[in-house]
Design an enzyme around this catalytic site. Structure first.
Site, mmCIF file in Angstrom:
data_model
loop_
_atom_site.group_PDB
_atom_site.id
_atom_site.type_symbol
_atom_site.label_atom_id
_atom_site.label_comp_id
_atom_site.label_asym_id
_atom_site.label_seq_id
_atom_site.Cartn_x
_atom_site.Cartn_y
_atom_site.Cartn_z
ATOM 1 N N GLY A 530 0.939 -1.268 -0.047
ATOM 2 C CA GLY A 530 -0.080 -0.048 -0.044
ATOM 3 C C GLY A 530 0.878 1.296 -0.009
ATOM 4 N N GLY A 532 1.178 5.199 1.580
ATOM 5 C CA GLY A 532 0.437 6.222 2.330
ATOM 6 C C GLY A 532 0.792 7.585 2.079
ATOM 7 N N MET A 533 0.673 8.654 2.757
ATOM 8 C CA MET A 533 1.130 9.824 2.310
ATOM 9 C C MET A 533 2.685 10.167 2.149
ATOM 10 S SD MET A 533 -2.019 11.557 2.121
ATOM 11 C CE MET A 533 -1.683 13.076 2.044
ATOM 12 N N LYS A 552 9.039 -0.231 4.507
ATOM 13 C CA LYS A 552 8.390 1.132 4.212
ATOM 14 C C LYS A 552 9.505 1.924 3.461
ATOM 15 C CE LYS A 552 6.144 4.641 6.968
ATOM 16 N NZ LYS A 552 5.171 4.743 8.198
ATOM 17 N N ASP A 650 -2.135 10.067 15.325
ATOM 18 C CA ASP A 650 -2.728 9.625 14.054
ATOM 19 C C ASP A 650 -3.229 8.073 14.370
ATOM 20 O OD1 ASP A 650 -3.671 9.567 11.564
ATOM 21 O OD2 ASP A 650 -1.747 9.022 10.522
HETATM 22 N N1 LIG Z 1 4.589 -4.108 9.003
HETATM 23 C C1 LIG Z 1 3.805 -4.007 8.182
HETATM 24 N N2 LIG Z 1 3.041 -5.288 7.683
HETATM 25 C C2 LIG Z 1 2.146 -5.041 6.775
HETATM 26 N N3 LIG Z 1 1.610 -4.064 6.204
HETATM 27 C C3 LIG Z 1 2.103 -2.913 6.775
HETATM 28 C C4 LIG Z 1 3.397 -2.669 7.436
HETATM 29 N N4 LIG Z 1 3.529 -1.643 7.716
HETATM 30 C C5 LIG Z 1 2.572 -0.793 7.209
HETATM 31 N N5 LIG Z 1 1.904 -1.339 6.272
HETATM 32 C C6 LIG Z 1 0.779 -1.338 5.134
HETATM 33 O O1 LIG Z 1 1.252 -0.087 4.703
HETATM 34 C C7 LIG Z 1 0.303 1.022 4.699
HETATM 35 C C8 LIG Z 1 0.950 2.325 4.756
HETATM 36 O O2 LIG Z 1 1.711 2.139 5.922
HETATM 37 P P1 LIG Z 1 1.935 3.542 6.898
HETATM 38 O O3 LIG Z 1 0.710 4.006 7.348
HETATM 39 O O4 LIG Z 1 3.040 3.075 7.872
HETATM 40 O O5 LIG Z 1 2.702 4.386 5.829
HETATM 41 P P2 LIG Z 1 2.509 6.011 5.693
HETATM 42 O O6 LIG Z 1 2.988 6.422 4.517
HETATM 43 O O7 LIG Z 1 3.015 6.675 7.022
HETATM 44 O O8 LIG Z 1 0.851 6.346 5.534
HETATM 45 P P3 LIG Z 1 -0.008 7.287 5.859
HETATM 46 O O9 LIG Z 1 -0.344 8.162 4.856
HETATM 47 O O10 LIG Z 1 -1.228 6.767 6.729
HETATM 48 O O11 LIG Z 1 1.028 8.040 7.036
HETATM 49 C C9 LIG Z 1 -0.525 0.669 5.972
HETATM 50 O O12 LIG Z 1 -2.033 1.076 5.836
HETATM 51 C C10 LIG Z 1 -0.393 -0.918 5.917
HETATM 52 O O13 LIG Z 1 -1.692 -1.504 5.462
#
Ligand SMILES: Nc1ncnc2c1ncn2[C@@H]1O[C@H](COP(=O)(O)OP(=O)(O)OP(=O)(O)O)[C@@H](O)[C@H]1O
Length: 844
Positions: A530, A532-533, A552, A650
């Site tokens: 997925g 995120g922002m 990530k 958050d």
């Molecule tokens: N350890 C993990 N195992 C499985 N899926 C994960 C894990 N970490 C994150 N994800 C998936 O990836 C997505 C995005 O992760 P995360 O929210 O940490 O990223 P972000 O870029 O910080 O997003 P946001 O816009 O919500 O801040 C999460 O919604 C989750 O479904």
């Protein structure tokens, strides 16, 4: 609640000594379902709460998201020099450390908030109000020295625009825009009609009262139960609060009285945002009418239940596209074996997953399933989203929410006034698209170029000389065409030569993952999880350990990288404080850099709680037993955060991950987290629906914001509906007051932004869209009592035929939520108190 410093010690103590022991593991249920309906017929499924008698339990002691987009900078009202259609200047887009205030802005009544002329990274998000004298006592416990700017922010995805998102209409999409911020006439009209009818039905729900209905079985039981409980009477805080939760209006019968004062002549504010709501009205204040309306709780509950039953009956056996795609995803996801509909079996051993069978983990084996799979998947979104019940939690996508908020802010910059309607939360999301495929999606090159042309705002536009993304921007388009042509489909991991291509990023700075690519010499890319922002998340096989990990990959940008480094620091601090991994915070394994992207390697988990809701609780929510287990784990996570003096800021279902079996949770995404001392006032911290009112009101905040968010999340899990909804902060306050009643005056008086939402008499000024003109109008509303009370909403989401024991559990749950969602943050319960609550801490 104690002051942060006091509570730190206290929490740490209790946390270490009592909490781990106190909450026993939840009972293991291997055979029977725990869904509400199926459990009905088998009698009491829950061990009795021995010492809990309706609140007389002696053992029981007495909220990105508006995330900030670095580009938001230019979306601030203060940058109002852009003409419509004109590209925003980079000087308007530059943001601060995006991992500080991850906020996004909303065009609403509080348009002046945060308005600043050109600002630097360091001071982005600070409102002009910041320098104004504090409207509350300096000695107040909330007062903090905000010398350190906390400007958490993130860049939103420049993801698919309106045209590619498609999807269903949102609960709040009064007025949607196309990719170019233009109103779509026909659709807008349709939306307006729908919203009109919603408003109409809402008005009716208040004003039309029919004859007293015959109470349903549950209503009778509810009344009986509550009478029984109120008879027990006691004077301590808990019991009185508990009775309040039970009796709603001080133990009255099911007949309650709602009193809503409102101004019959709404003050039309029109488009002139320069006439702030808080200014004196041009005409004398409208006469207020008080309407005393008897409300029949039993009838309300019964009606809602019938509606739900009718929906279920109608759609039983049908699968919604989302469910289908969710199941398909499960099937196609190598790291996340499909979970069949219906029961979730106890933990399946997986080397890649955290051991959920630890003795000290509250995670137990339980079923989350509902009344059969058909019930789960039966309700279509259109029907599930009813005015009474609120929008479906499963359909909400906060990323889209953020994008739409950002659009509204852009619009605001163009014409200095944003209709409070440009909103659609339920379009298909980046994540939906991403996760439905196991490999990065290839988009026809033409289409992707067209999308970029269609964008009226291009942060990479030539001529911008101050773009925080500038270092990668010029290369982005070129790389897109290269990667589209040359997507290698290799079976073996391959270390790609970075020098072969100029840039591996997409135009938005996300790393373009190559299937089977080897990262850092040991992680073989498997699938996209997925976006995120802030990052793209992939699943990979660690060839060294042969375990799956989630990586990530932070978007390529110095500011984001800095923010990622902050996230790493916080994660390390949390790991140090929880060496045995008992507190349900996601574990960071290590980090590395790959082609200019900071990469954070996490333990691999399966799906987040919104996806759990999609699979198992669509429109209905999940079983109370599952909610209990999840709540316990989340409160443990919160207690660790509190012990480490960290605000998550958050929390929402999307940021809580479950393992494959969905019996063990981990709080994730510490990207908005910060030290509790960095609590600069900003009205857009935390995702809007999960945003505590003190944030909106501009009251210095603390750990209580996370408790609010968890309260909202738990409600969603049990009901499948979002608790508080609103297109703007102003409408969030309305939604909150409808459910929780009016704010204590002493709370309102502390708010820096109270004047944006309340008049001098502290009557609420509701900024709504006029049905005919489409312009914003301001209505003065006085909330004396909740019109959509929490207890009623929860009872309505409950299946009839509950046993006494189940009713007891339910009321304990209601009481817990009541405490998590106290309008006064000082009185909100702490994580440790929550862990000791009878709903969680059940006698064995
Ligand atoms: N350890 C993990 N195992 C499985 N899926 C994960 C894990 N970490 C994150 N994800 C998936 O990836 C997505 C995005 O992760 P995360 O929210 O940490 O990223 P972000 O870029 O910080 O997003 P946001 O816009 O919500 O801040 C999460 O919604 C989750 O479904």
């Amino acid at each position: 609640m104690n002051s942060p410093s006091e509570s730190f010690d206290e929490e740490g103590e209790i946390f270490e000594t009592e909490v781990e022991k106190a909450p026993p593991s939840l009972p293991s249920v291997t055979g029977p379902r725990v869904d509400r309906l199926s459990s009905r017929n088998r009698g009491s499924r829950s061990p009795a709460i021995n010492n809990y008698r309706g609140g007389n339990d002696d053992a029981y002691p007495p909220s990105r998201h508006d995330r900030y987009d670095p580009r938001d900078h230019g979306r601030r009202p203060g940058n109002g020099d852009n003409m419509r259609g004109e590209k925003r200047r980079r000087s308007q887009e530059r943001g601060p450390d995006p991992r500080q205030h991850r906020v996004h802005y909303e065009a609403n009544g509080d348009v002046n908030v945060g308005r600043r002329p050109r600002v630097s990274y360091a001071d982005i998000d600070r409102s002009e109000h910041r320098d104004s004298p504090r409207p509350f006592d300096q000695d107040d416990r909330y007062y903090r020295d905000t010398k350190q700017s906390r400007t958490r922010s993130r860049s939103p995805p420049r993801g698919p625009r309106g045209d590619v998102r498609g999807g269903r209409r949102g609960y709040f999409d009064d007025n949607r825009r196309d990719g170019g911020n233009r109103l779509i006439g026909r659709e807008r009209e349709r939306d307006r009609i729908r919203n009109d009818s919603r408003r109409h039905s809402r008005e009716q729900s208040v004003s039309e009262q029919g004859d007293l209905p015959v109470p349903s079985e549950l209503s009778k039981r509810d009344a009986e139960y509550r009478n029984k409980q109120s008879d027990q009477g006691n004077g301590d805080r808990q019991s009185s609060s508990y009775r309040t939760a039970q009796n709603g209006n001080g133990g009255r019968s099911t007949q309650t009285s709602k009193s809503i004062k409102f101004s019959p002549e709404a003050e039309i504010m029109g488009h002139d945002r320069n006439s702030p709501a808080q200014k004196a009205p041009l005409k004398p204040p409208p006469e207020e009418m008080e309407i005393e309306e008897p409300v029949d709780e039993a009838r309300l509950i019964e009606e809602r239940r019938k509606k739900r039953e009718a929906i279920k009956a109608k759609y039983r056996g049908q699968a919604t596209p989302l469910l289908v795609s969710a199941l398909a995803l499960a099937g196609s996801n190598p790291g996340s074996p499909g979970i069949s509909e219906g029961e979730v079996t106890p933990a399946v051993a997986s080397p890649a997953l955290p051991d959920s069978s630890r003795e000290d983990s509250p995670a137990g084996a339980f079923s989350i399933s509902k009344d059969g799979a058909t019930m789960i998947n039966a309700v279509s979104t259109a029907i599930a989203i009813t005015e009474d019940d609120g929008p479906s939690a499963a359909d909400y996508d906060p990323t889209v929410d953020m994008q739409e908020d950002n659009k509204r802010y852009e619009q605001h910059i163009h014409d200095h006034e944003v209709p409070s309607s440009a909103y659609d939360e339920t379009k298909a999301t980046v994540r939906d698209e991403q996760t439905s495929a196991s490999l990065p999606k290839q988009e026809p090159q033409e289409q992707s170029i067209k999308k970029e042309e269609d964008d009226d705002f291009d942060m990479f536009a030539e001529g911008d000389d101050d773009d925080m993304f500038a270092e990668m921007a010029p290369k982005a388009k070129k790389v897109e065409s290269q990667t589209n042509k040359t997507h290698p489909l290799v079976s073996d991991a391959k270390q790609l030569d970075a020098s072969l291509l100029d840039n591996w990023d997409d135009p938005e700075g996300y790393y373009r993952v190559i299937p089977a690519e080897l990262l850092d010499g040991r992680y073989r890319v498997q699938t996209n999880l997925g976006r995120g922002m802030f990052s793209g998340v992939i699943r990979a096989l660690d060839l060294t350990t042969q375990k799956l990990v989630a990586i990530k990959i932070i978007r390529s940008n110095e500011t984001m990288k800095k923010a990622g480094l902050k996230e790493i620091d916080i994660l390390k601090k949390l790991i140090e404080a929880d060496p045995d991994d008992k507190k349900h915070l996601v574990r960071l394994e290590r980090s590395f850099e790959h082609k200019g992207h900071l990469c954070l390697v996490f333990e691999n988990l399966s799906i987040n709680l919104r996806e759990v809701l999609k699979r198992y609780g669509r429109s209905e929510g999940i079983s109370l037993m599952a909610v209990r287990s999840y709540a316990q784990q989340m409160f443990l996570g919160l207690s660790l955060l509190r012990k480490c003096n960290i605000l998550h800021a958050d929390l929402k279902p999307d940021n809580v991950l479950a393992n494959e079996s969905c019996n063990m949770l981990k709080i994730c995404d510490l990207g908005s987290a910060s030290d509790a001392s960095e609590n600069e006032i900003t009205p857009y911290l935390v995702s809007r629906f999960y945003r505590a009112p003190e944030i909106i009101l501009g009251i210095p905040y603390d750990f209580a914001i996370d408790m609010w968010s968890i309260g909202c999340t738990l409600y969603e899990l049990y009901t499948g509906k979002i608790l508080f909804t609103g297109r703007t902060n102003n409408q969030m306050l309305r939604s909150i007051m409808e459910c929780r009643g009016k704010f204590p005056q002493k709370v309102l008086r502390k708010g820096k932004f109270t004047g944006l939402h309340f008049d001098d008499m502290l009557n609420f000024r509701s900024v709504e869209q006029d049905k005919i003109t489409g312009k914003d109008i301001t209505k003065t509303l006085t909330f004396n009592k909740p019109t959509r009370e929490l207890r009623i909403k929860l009872l309505a989401a409950t299946s009839p035929g509950m046993t006494d024991s189940e009713m007891k559990d339910l009321y304990a749950f209601i009481d817990l939520l009541d405490r998590c969602l106290n309008l006064n943050p000082e009185r909100r319960c702490t994580p440790v108190e929550a862990l000791k609550h009878p709903f969680i801490h059940r006698a064995k």
